[in-house]
Design an enzyme around this catalytic site. Structure first.
Site, PDB file in Angstrom:
ATOM      1  N   SER A  68      18.247 -35.002  39.742  1.00 50.95           N
ATOM      2  CA  SER A  68      16.965 -35.175  39.047  1.00 50.95           C
ATOM      3  C   SER A  68      16.870 -34.448  37.719  1.00 50.95           C
ATOM      4  CB  SER A  68      15.811 -34.729  39.954  1.00 50.95           C
ATOM      5  OG  SER A  68      15.556 -35.694  40.943  1.00 50.95           O
ATOM      6  N   LYS A  71      16.193 -36.559  34.764  1.00 50.61           N
ATOM      7  CA  LYS A  71      14.842 -36.978  34.383  1.00 50.61           C
ATOM      8  C   LYS A  71      14.443 -36.390  33.032  1.00 50.61           C
ATOM      9  CE  LYS A  71      12.740 -37.851  38.962  1.00 50.61           C
ATOM     10  NZ  LYS A  71      13.794 -37.536  39.936  1.00 50.61           N
ATOM     11  N   SER A 132       8.945 -34.085  40.415  1.00 52.99           N
ATOM     12  CA  SER A 132      10.165 -34.891  40.387  1.00 52.99           C
ATOM     13  C   SER A 132       9.978 -36.238  41.074  1.00 52.99           C
ATOM     14  CB  SER A 132      11.333 -34.133  41.046  1.00 52.99           C
ATOM     15  OG  SER A 132      12.581 -34.650  40.629  1.00 52.99           O
TER      16      SER A 132
END
Length: 443
Positions: A68, A71, A132
């Site tokens: 993540s 991101k 997230s």
């Protein structure tokens, strides 16, 4: 082992851990830090957030799963679109069936998104940056690029523009493609995003410097969402959470079975901001413990120092010769100061280097009048007196320790009569010099 012995054992184990944590920051040399810090993660890096100077690295060019933390690229693209007016914070995004189902997939980090309901870009961005949210990220990707597949193309293109070298994006969220409910916008069905620690640091460096407002959201300890729930930030080193660290206000965690546990952190103390990366740590907790070691090392060993003052004049180069001017020289100095994070006690190990713009000079190394005060005629940078290379994330980052050198005063062009008389004087001077040499030759 009796109860008392067990208590003593626990006490000494805690004591040793405390001593290790306290002294881990005091490493004599950055070059040896990889050995002495003993970072328990596959790769790590520490950089100065202002200049991009690398302060510590371990396996920083090894390509690993990024999970993540990828991101941050979608964050960059959203903030860029906001700045360019292509997206608005209050713009509505309607949730389709796929995003709705993904938001309820078990075992994935998400906030609940209802099919057919509209959410603002700001709501989805906060869900992505704070908790997230994977489905929220896909929704943003579709809003920004039409489809997630198009968004992946944008992510890879932007990575190239930012100078990232070791990377591959196959989805917007950082999940493994096998977790995307039968969809995978790019790559193979079981592939996921990969990057090196150095490339990840470049991404974080550009995100912070191009869009510092990213910290406004990244520093929020929790998110109260419209589904009535409160979602905690996975960055447990924020001051209000489980492993508080002074000055931490971002950026992004990430974990998958393939990537292990990673954390991109940024913290600011005493006017100095750093970025640290930990990749493929063993657990949620250990990624924060290893990050603490790296941050301690950075703040305990490096200080932001002014290496060159504003209006600095280089020794033996305080002036430049000028032709066709009322004066035959002009004073020059640095337009700004040069500051950089340097190891404690090593401020004097750097010296300024003057680089003149050759296009401004004639074949004799002279400026041609008129010369205006403030006119840029080169730049000043620094180098190590020991000849050691100063490592930066990018060439653009290296320019952070370069400042313009300018003319400190005006030099007007001499009028035609003065120039003519100088020419005549020069002619007779050369003629007289030639005659003198000839006469001397007779004797």
């Amino acid at each position: 082992m009796n109860r008392k012995q067990k208590q003593l054992s626990v006490f000494f184990a805690a004591f040793i851990l405390t001593i290790t944590t306290v002294f881990s920051g005091f490493t004599p040399k950055a070059e040896a830090a990889g050995d002495q810090l003993g970072i328990d993660a596959e790769a790590a890096i520490l950089v100065d957030a202002e200049t991009g100077k690398i302060l510590y690295e371990k396996n920083s060019e090894v390509v690993l799963g990024v999970a993540s933390m990828s991101k941050m690229m979608t964050e960059y693209l959203v903030l860029e679109a906001i700045k360019k007016g292509k997206l608005k914070w209050d713009q509505k995004v309607r949730i389709n069936e796929y995003v709705h189902k993904l938001s309820g997939a078990p075992g994935l980090s998400n906030v609940g998104l209802t099919q057919g309901e509209e959410y603002t870009v700001k709501e989805l961005y906060q869900a992505m940056a704070i908790h997230s949210g994977n489905a929220a990220t896909v929704a943003l990707a579709e809003a920004l690029s039409g489809t997630e597949k198009n968004h992946i193309e944008k992510m890879n293109k932007k990575a190239a523009e930012l100078g990232l070298k070791d990377y591959k994006f196959v989805n917007s969220s950082g999940l493994n493609n096998k977790d995307l409910l039968g969809r995978h916008p790019a790559g193979s069905p079981d592939e996921e995003n990969v990057m090196s620690a150095r490339s990840l640091a470049k991404l974080a460096y550009h995100l912070l410097n191009d869009y510092p407002e990213v910290l406004k959201t990244a520093s929020m300890p929790s998110l109260k969402f419209r589904d009535g729930r409160e979602y905690k930030n996975f960055n447990w080193m924020l001051p209000q959470l489980i492993y508080p660290y002074e000055g931490v206000d971002g950026l992004k965690t990430g974990s998958t079975d393939f990537a292990g546990f990673g954390f991109t952190a940024t913290a600011k103390k005493n006017g100095q901001r750093v970025i640290s990366i930990v990749m493929k740590a063993d657990s949620k907790d250990s990624r924060f413990a290893e990050t603490r070691k790296i941050l301690d090392y950075g703040f305990n060993n490096f200080t932001k120092e002014e290496l060159v003052k504003k209006n600095y004049q280089v020794k033996n180069k305080k002036t430049l010769p000028v032709t066709k001017g009322k004066e035959d020289k002009v004073k020059i100095h640095s337009k700004q100061a040069i500051t950089m994070a340097v190891r404690n006690g090593e401020k004097d190990q750097y010296e300024p280097v003057l680089v003149l713009d050759k296009k401004k000079l004639n074949e004799n190394g002279e400026l041609t009048a008129p010369v205006k005060k403030g006119e840029e005629i080169g730049y000043l940078t620094i180098k190590s007196k020991k000849g050691e290379e100063i490592n930066f994330l990018t060439e653009d980052a290296k320019k952070q320790v370069q400042v313009p050198v300018v003319a400190a005063e005006n030099v007007e062009k001499a009028n035609w009569f003065v120039l003519m008389m100088r020419g005549i004087g020069g002619f007779f001077g050369d003629l007289f010099g030639g005659i003198t040499s000839t006469v001397k030759g007779w004797f």
